[in-house]
Scaffold this motif. Sequence first.
Motif, PDB file in Angstrom:
ATOM      1  N   ALA A   8       7.664   1.968  -4.300  1.00 39.94           N
ATOM      2  CA  ALA A   8       6.816   0.979  -3.642  1.00 39.94           C
ATOM      3  C   ALA A   8       5.901   0.262  -4.616  1.00 39.94           C
ATOM      4  N   VAL A   9       5.448   0.913  -5.633  1.00 36.45           N
ATOM      5  CA  VAL A   9       4.480   0.286  -6.521  1.00 36.45           C
ATOM      6  C   VAL A   9       5.161  -0.718  -7.447  1.00 36.45           C
ATOM      7  N   GLU A  10       6.332  -0.380  -7.945  1.00 34.87           N
ATOM      8  CA  GLU A  10       7.021  -1.311  -8.844  1.00 34.87           C
ATOM      9  C   GLU A  10       7.634  -2.476  -8.063  1.00 34.87           C
ATOM     10  N   HIS A  11       8.594  -2.153  -7.234  1.00 37.90           N
ATOM     11  CA  HIS A  11       9.271  -3.166  -6.451  1.00 37.90           C
ATOM     12  C   HIS A  11       9.280  -2.744  -5.005  1.00 37.90           C
ATOM     13  N   ALA A  12       8.987  -3.706  -4.153  1.00 36.04           N
ATOM     14  CA  ALA A  12       9.019  -3.417  -2.729  1.00 36.04           C
ATOM     15  C   ALA A  12      10.457  -3.458  -2.291  1.00 36.04           C
ATOM     16  N   ASP A  13      11.052  -2.309  -2.063  1.00 34.78           N
ATOM     17  CA  ASP A  13      12.447  -2.309  -1.683  1.00 34.78           C
ATOM     18  C   ASP A  13      12.590  -2.589  -0.193  1.00 34.78           C
ATOM     19  N   GLY A  14      11.715  -2.049   0.577  1.00 34.54           N
ATOM     20  CA  GLY A  14      11.732  -2.352   2.000  1.00 34.54           C
ATOM     21  C   GLY A  14      10.686  -3.417   2.298  1.00 34.54           C
ATOM     22  N   MET A  15      10.315  -3.510   3.561  1.00 28.79           N
ATOM     23  CA  MET A  15       9.214  -4.419   3.901  1.00 28.79           C
ATOM     24  C   MET A  15       7.901  -3.659   3.763  1.00 28.79           C
ATOM     25  N   PRO A  16       7.014  -4.107   2.890  1.00 30.89           N
ATOM     26  CA  PRO A  16       5.722  -3.417   2.792  1.00 30.89           C
ATOM     27  C   PRO A  16       4.966  -3.446   4.107  1.00 30.89           C
ATOM     28  N   GLN A  17       5.285  -4.462   4.936  1.00 27.34           N
ATOM     29  CA  GLN A  17       4.600  -4.545   6.233  1.00 27.34           C
ATOM     30  C   GLN A  17       4.936  -3.363   7.130  1.00 27.34           C
TER      31      GLN A  17
ATOM     32  N   TYR B  78      15.768  -5.054   5.880  1.00 24.93           N
ATOM     33  CA  TYR B  78      14.924  -4.146   5.108  1.00 24.93           C
ATOM     34  C   TYR B  78      14.725  -2.791   5.757  1.00 24.93           C
TER      35      TYR B  78
ATOM     36  N   THR C   3      17.654  -6.122  -1.480  1.00 26.45           N
ATOM     37  CA  THR C   3      17.242  -6.999  -2.566  1.00 26.45           C
ATOM     38  C   THR C   3      17.889  -6.615  -3.881  1.00 26.45           C
ATOM     39  N   ASP C  15       7.439  -8.251  -3.205  1.00 31.20           N
ATOM     40  CA  ASP C  15       6.500  -7.534  -4.067  1.00 31.20           C
ATOM     41  C   ASP C  15       5.053  -7.915  -3.788  1.00 31.20           C
ATOM     42  N   PHE C  17       3.563  -8.371  -1.213  1.00 31.72           N
ATOM     43  CA  PHE C  17       2.936  -7.794  -0.022  1.00 31.72           C
ATOM     44  C   PHE C  17       2.639  -6.309  -0.179  1.00 31.72           C
ATOM     45  N   VAL C  18       2.961  -5.758  -1.365  1.00 30.80           N
ATOM     46  CA  VAL C  18       2.784  -4.319  -1.543  1.00 30.80           C
ATOM     47  C   VAL C  18       1.300  -3.973  -1.582  1.00 30.80           C
ATOM     48  N   HIS C 120       0.166  -8.974   6.931  1.00 28.09           N
ATOM     49  CA  HIS C 120       0.474  -7.588   7.239  1.00 28.09           C
ATOM     50  C   HIS C 120       0.297  -7.326   8.722  1.00 28.09           C
TER      51      HIS C 120
END
Lengths: 175, 80, 249
Positions: A8-17, B78, C3, C15, C17-18, C120
């Motif tokens: 999560a910190v490097e690349h948002a693989d899913g939806m951060p939401q 996602y 992605t 990214d 939105f993290v 968010h």
Amino acid sequence: MATEAQGAVEHADGMPQLDFSTYPNQIFWLVVTLVVIYLVLTKIALPRIASVLAERQGTIANDLAAAEDLKQQAVEAEEAYNKALADAKAEAGRIVAGARADIQKDLDDATAKADAEIAAKSAESEKRISEIRASALESIEAVANDTAVEVVKAIMPGAEDGKAVKTAVTARMKG
Amino acid sequence: MAVEGDLVQMGALVGAGLACTGMGGAAVGVGHVVGNYIAGALRNPSAAASQTATMFIGIAFSEALGIFSFLVALLLMYAQ
Amino acid sequence: MATEGGSGFNIHPMDQFVVKPLFGDGPIAWYTPTNVTLWLAIAILAVIALLVLGTRGRAIVPSRTQSIAELAYGFVYQMVEDVAGKDGVKYFPYIMTLFMFIVFANFLGLLPMSFTTTSHLAVTGTMAIAVFVSVTVIGFVKHGVSFLSLFWITAAPLALRPILALIEVISYFVRPVSHSIRLMGNMMAGHAVMKVFAGFAGALGIGAVAPIVAISAVYALEILVSFIQAYVFAILTCVYLKDALHPHH
């Protein structure tokens, strides 16, 4: 939601939401934010803006009233000015008319006087003329008489009768 | 990459693409709302200002459905 | 996942939105200061700068900042009065709070490298649920059980009323969903699109005219959308408030 733990910190693989592990954090800070903004608005900002707007409204209303007042005054001043102007015009008209009447009167007097003088002078002159004419006529008669007497004496000596000659001359001159 | 995984992912992505067609419907709806608003405003310009808020509410309602399809697409992409 | 699939551009539109901690790299507890905290705080400062510092002159002839503050005040006040009615005016500070927060969060999110708090679901969902709950509570406190006549449309034929009531109830409970997802979706979609175009521009390098023109166009659109979404959020809050204050159609 499988990969968020490691990546999560490097690349948002899913939806951060949809990363529900951050929800409590976001909700907590959001509530803090909204409460702070609400307090700032209700305690300081909104009353101040409302009072400024009300004050401006009042000022504008006052200014409008003052402007209305001034306008009224201006109208009154204009009326007074117009009245003064009309009065002055009437006064001037009256003065002009009076002056004209005086002048007319003087003129009439002078004309009448001049007419009278002229009449008197011409009457005198006529009188003198007629006197002169009368005296001239008398002189003519006397000259005619004398001439006639002399003519008679010359033509018929001894028959001079002054009286008859004179009568004849007079009759002749009249005729 | 395992073949089965790719198949699932393909289905999800195709589904996401299909879900995006719903956004086109929302676009038609919003265009319809605004177009009719402008047509009405040109006929009666004096009443236009009072109805702007109504137009925005209408836009918001029709747009919400497009956003739902967008959300479905995102979920398919996602959140498997 | 998706992605990391076929794309050679290596674009990561999500990214931005993290949520990450401001200090260190630890887990995110409910009190951890994160980038969300930072940008929420900046939003607070922006609101204070406009509405408090901007109006400190209290000038009769306003400065530019003060005019904007007064414009915002008048805009929201007019909206509340027009939509929610005279008795809705006492809820004006709440709606002003929501509007000012959303409008600044949206605009701040448009700054490059910034974090968009309103993209968010946690943020927009909290606000939407807060609106939903308070509006429902206001409705029941003001009108008691007769608040339920909101769902019973007396203008419709009697036979249709139960069906309409069902539809009305469903649409009533969908309100917070659409209310929150509309704002979040608009913000996230716009920012993701810009990020994707930025990725194209980065991939093309020098001569990436088309993506940069597209970014500019999308950016202009996003400025408009930022304001309109804040407006829509506020005006829908007013509409819901009106339903609570005057439930009888």
